[in-house]
Design a protein around this motif. Structure first.
Motif, PDB file in Angstrom:
ATOM      1  N   VAL A 169       0.840  -1.200   0.000  1.00  0.00           N
ATOM      2  CA  VAL A 169       0.000   0.000   0.000  1.00  0.00           C
ATOM      3  C   VAL A 169       0.873   1.248   0.000  1.00  0.00           C
ATOM      4  O   VAL A 169       2.028   1.216   0.424  1.00  0.00           O
ATOM      5  CB  VAL A 169      -0.948   0.051   1.223  1.00  0.00           C
ATOM      6  CG1 VAL A 169      -1.885  -1.140   1.255  1.00  0.00           C
ATOM      7  CG2 VAL A 169      -0.164   0.157   2.530  1.00  0.00           C
ATOM      8  N   ASP A 170       0.289   2.319  -0.493  1.00  0.00           N
ATOM      9  CA  ASP A 170       0.900   3.644  -0.429  1.00  0.00           C
ATOM     10  C   ASP A 170      -0.121   4.608   0.146  1.00  0.00           C
ATOM     11  O   ASP A 170      -1.321   4.345   0.127  1.00  0.00           O
ATOM     12  CB  ASP A 170       1.311   4.127  -1.826  1.00  0.00           C
ATOM     13  CG  ASP A 170       2.443   3.297  -2.409  1.00  0.00           C
ATOM     14  OD1 ASP A 170       3.476   3.165  -1.738  1.00  0.00           O
ATOM     15  OD2 ASP A 170       2.279   2.792  -3.532  1.00  0.00           O
ATOM     16  N   GLY A 171       0.354   5.711   0.635  1.00  0.00           N
ATOM     17  CA  GLY A 171      -0.551   6.762   1.059  1.00  0.00           C
ATOM     18  C   GLY A 171      -0.801   7.732  -0.077  1.00  0.00           C
ATOM     19  O   GLY A 171      -0.447   7.485  -1.238  1.00  0.00           O
ATOM     20  N   PHE A 172      -1.452   8.836   0.249  1.00  0.00           N
ATOM     21  CA  PHE A 172      -1.722   9.885  -0.729  1.00  0.00           C
ATOM     22  C   PHE A 172      -0.617  10.945  -0.649  1.00  0.00           C
ATOM     23  O   PHE A 172       0.161  10.982   0.300  1.00  0.00           O
ATOM     24  CB  PHE A 172      -3.095  10.497  -0.464  1.00  0.00           C
ATOM     25  CG  PHE A 172      -4.224   9.532  -0.735  1.00  0.00           C
ATOM     26  CD1 PHE A 172      -4.792   9.438  -2.002  1.00  0.00           C
ATOM     27  CD2 PHE A 172      -4.703   8.698   0.268  1.00  0.00           C
ATOM     28  CE1 PHE A 172      -5.817   8.547  -2.261  1.00  0.00           C
ATOM     29  CE2 PHE A 172      -5.737   7.808   0.026  1.00  0.00           C
ATOM     30  CZ  PHE A 172      -6.290   7.734  -1.245  1.00  0.00           C
ATOM     31  N   GLU A 173      -0.577  11.801  -1.648  1.00  0.00           N
ATOM     32  CA  GLU A 173       0.501  12.785  -1.733  1.00  0.00           C
ATOM     33  C   GLU A 173       0.522  13.754  -0.559  1.00  0.00           C
ATOM     34  O   GLU A 173       1.559  14.342  -0.254  1.00  0.00           O
ATOM     35  CB  GLU A 173       0.393  13.558  -3.059  1.00  0.00           C
ATOM     36  CG  GLU A 173       0.720  12.695  -4.280  1.00  0.00           C
ATOM     37  CD  GLU A 173       0.598  13.470  -5.574  1.00  0.00           C
ATOM     38  OE1 GLU A 173       0.201  14.656  -5.508  1.00  0.00           O
ATOM     39  OE2 GLU A 173       0.880  12.892  -6.642  1.00  0.00           O
ATOM     40  N   ASP A 174      -0.612  13.917   0.106  1.00  0.00           N
ATOM     41  CA  ASP A 174      -0.663  14.850   1.239  1.00  0.00           C
ATOM     42  C   ASP A 174      -0.246  14.192   2.558  1.00  0.00           C
ATOM     43  O   ASP A 174      -0.390  14.773   3.627  1.00  0.00           O
ATOM     44  CB  ASP A 174      -2.067  15.458   1.371  1.00  0.00           C
ATOM     45  CG  ASP A 174      -3.146  14.411   1.642  1.00  0.00           C
ATOM     46  OD1 ASP A 174      -2.807  13.203   1.722  1.00  0.00           O
ATOM     47  OD2 ASP A 174      -4.325  14.797   1.777  1.00  0.00           O
ATOM     48  N   GLY A 175       0.274  12.947   2.485  1.00  0.00           N
ATOM     49  CA  GLY A 175       0.750  12.277   3.692  1.00  0.00           C
ATOM     50  C   GLY A 175      -0.310  11.521   4.469  1.00  0.00           C
ATOM     51  O   GLY A 175      -0.054  11.030   5.572  1.00  0.00           O
ATOM     52  N   THR A 176      -1.517  11.426   3.910  1.00  0.00           N
ATOM     53  CA  THR A 176      -2.591  10.704   4.588  1.00  0.00           C
ATOM     54  C   THR A 176      -2.748   9.303   3.983  1.00  0.00           C
ATOM     55  O   THR A 176      -2.291   9.024   2.873  1.00  0.00           O
ATOM     56  CB  THR A 176      -3.937  11.441   4.447  1.00  0.00           C
ATOM     57  OG1 THR A 176      -4.307  11.491   3.046  1.00  0.00           O
ATOM     58  CG2 THR A 176      -3.851  12.847   5.006  1.00  0.00           C
ATOM     59  N   PHE A 177      -3.435   8.443   4.732  1.00  0.00           N
ATOM     60  CA  PHE A 177      -3.797   7.119   4.221  1.00  0.00           C
ATOM     61  C   PHE A 177      -5.302   7.009   3.979  1.00  0.00           C
ATOM     62  O   PHE A 177      -5.738   6.204   3.171  1.00  0.00           O
ATOM     63  CB  PHE A 177      -3.357   6.018   5.202  1.00  0.00           C
ATOM     64  CG  PHE A 177      -3.581   4.637   4.665  1.00  0.00           C
ATOM     65  CD1 PHE A 177      -2.719   4.100   3.727  1.00  0.00           C
ATOM     66  CD2 PHE A 177      -4.665   3.881   5.078  1.00  0.00           C
ATOM     67  CE1 PHE A 177      -2.932   2.826   3.202  1.00  0.00           C
ATOM     68  CE2 PHE A 177      -4.886   2.608   4.566  1.00  0.00           C
ATOM     69  CZ  PHE A 177      -4.012   2.077   3.628  1.00  0.00           C
ATOM     70  N   ARG A 178      -6.067   7.835   4.670  1.00  0.00           N
ATOM     71  CA  ARG A 178      -7.544   7.835   4.586  1.00  0.00           C
ATOM     72  C   ARG A 178      -8.093   6.442   4.892  1.00  0.00           C
ATOM     73  O   ARG A 178      -8.765   5.809   4.064  1.00  0.00           O
ATOM     74  CB  ARG A 178      -7.999   8.317   3.200  1.00  0.00           C
ATOM     75  CG  ARG A 178      -7.462   9.722   2.890  1.00  0.00           C
ATOM     76  CD  ARG A 178      -7.778  10.195   1.483  1.00  0.00           C
ATOM     77  NE  ARG A 178      -6.898  11.310   1.122  1.00  0.00           N
ATOM     78  CZ  ARG A 178      -6.832  11.850  -0.096  1.00  0.00           C
ATOM     79  NH1 ARG A 178      -7.614  11.397  -1.063  1.00  0.00           N
ATOM     80  NH2 ARG A 178      -6.006  12.852  -0.333  1.00  0.00           N
ATOM     81  N   PRO A 179      -7.807   5.945   6.104  1.00  0.00           N
ATOM     82  CA  PRO A 179      -8.143   4.561   6.449  1.00  0.00           C
ATOM     83  C   PRO A 179      -9.628   4.240   6.416  1.00  0.00           C
ATOM     84  O   PRO A 179     -10.012   3.101   6.140  1.00  0.00           O
ATOM     85  CB  PRO A 179      -7.581   4.412   7.872  1.00  0.00           C
ATOM     86  CG  PRO A 179      -7.522   5.812   8.397  1.00  0.00           C
ATOM     87  CD  PRO A 179      -7.193   6.662   7.220  1.00  0.00           C
ATOM     88  N   ASN A 180     -10.463   5.235   6.696  1.00  0.00           N
ATOM     89  CA  ASN A 180     -11.901   4.971   6.772  1.00  0.00           C
ATOM     90  C   ASN A 180     -12.641   5.275   5.471  1.00  0.00           C
ATOM     91  O   ASN A 180     -13.859   5.114   5.407  1.00  0.00           O
ATOM     92  CB  ASN A 180     -12.511   5.755   7.940  1.00  0.00           C
ATOM     93  CG  ASN A 180     -11.950   5.289   9.271  1.00  0.00           C
ATOM     94  OD1 ASN A 180     -11.869   4.093   9.531  1.00  0.00           O
ATOM     95  ND2 ASN A 180     -11.526   6.227  10.116  1.00  0.00           N
TER      96      ASN A 180
END
Length: 272
Positions: A169-180
């Motif tokens: 997995v990777d996160g988003f460019e803004d440093g978030t993963f948005r888990p929910n």
């Protein structure tokens, strides 16, 4: 089966180093004791030092009239096999009944309590990360969060850390993963494709052009550029079948679909 401790060490001169984590699955074969019904084994498990257990991909085979559990793992561990049959009441007449119950019995997916699975509910990014980590038998890695919107105390932190560590997995460019956030079908297929690299399934796929694989699906043009090759991998491997509308790359994926995809990944990879 009494717990068995497997360890790989490298010795050079008077130095001994334990090789604790592997880049490919190492197969361990455990003999099933006489008098034990091989049908009454759902999976192999790793027994952690604190006594907790976790699934590792396992299949029961017969060799010269004797039964063995073939356990595939990416780490040194202590192993045993368990009988943990599960049948969720709300999938009794569902198309994914067999996959959901198999993945539940292998402790890869969990229900919502009271014997229910809620198969048609959309699945979140955190839930999917946890399922893929458990399916592959990866050892959860605890520690500080890698993403700004995941706290160290969140139940999914270790699953996300582990999935990230194995490049799933990777996160988003803004440093978030948005888990929910709900996970889309194309996002899930990217993760499954990366898992196919770990299980070596991707390297066994016959050579075929991406366009040839995607040709039967007109809505493939709706897929994101970063997902298109992963979608082709999943279709070619038979892990994903289209919906009646096609691939539906931007649609959310359901809990039942996630269970079916993960079961196919393990079966096509010859791990279960």
């Amino acid at each position: 089966v009494p717990p068995l401790d497997f360890k790989v060490t490298a010795v050079y001169g008077d130095q001994t180093e334990e090789v604790a984590r592997f880049s490919a699955y190492v197969e361990r074969t455990i003999a099933i004791p006489e008098g034990i019904d091989p049908q009454r084994i759902t999976t192999g498990v790793v027994i952690e030092p604190d006594g907790t257990t976790r699934h590792v991909p396992t299949k029961v085979v017969q060799i010269d009239g004797k039964y063995y559990a073939k356990i595939n793992s990416l780490t040194n561990s202590t192993y045993s096999v368990v009988w943990h049959p599960l049948e969720f009441d709300d999938v009794a007449n569902h198309w994914a009944k067999d996959a959901v119950n198999d993945m539940g019995s292998r402790m890869i997916i969990e229900g919502n309590g009271e014997g229910l699975f809620d198969p048609d509910r959309d699945i979140t990014r955190a839930e999917f990360a946890a399922i893929i980590v458990r399916a592959l038998g990866l050892k959860p890695e605890s520690g500080t969060s890698l993403f700004s919107d995941v706290k160290e105390s969140d139940w999914y932190n270790s699953a996300i850390r582990t999935a990230y560590s194995y490049h799933l997995v990777d996160g988003f460019e803004d440093g978030t993963f948005r888990p929910n956030d709900k996970i889309t079908r194309e996002q899930a297929m990217v993760i499954i494709s990366k898992a196919m690299t770990i299980t070596k399934l991707k390297s066994r796929l016959p050579v075929q052009t991406r366009d040839a694989v995607l040709h039967p699906y007109p809505d493939a043009t709706e897929a994101s550029d970063w997902a298109i090759s992963s979608i082709a991998d999943c279709l070619q491997a038979g892990i994903v079948s289209g919906r009646s509308t096609g691939i539906a790359p931007k649609d959310d994926i359901t809990r039942a679909e996630a269970a079916a995809m993960v079961e196919r990944l393990l079966k096509k990879s010859d791990l279960i």
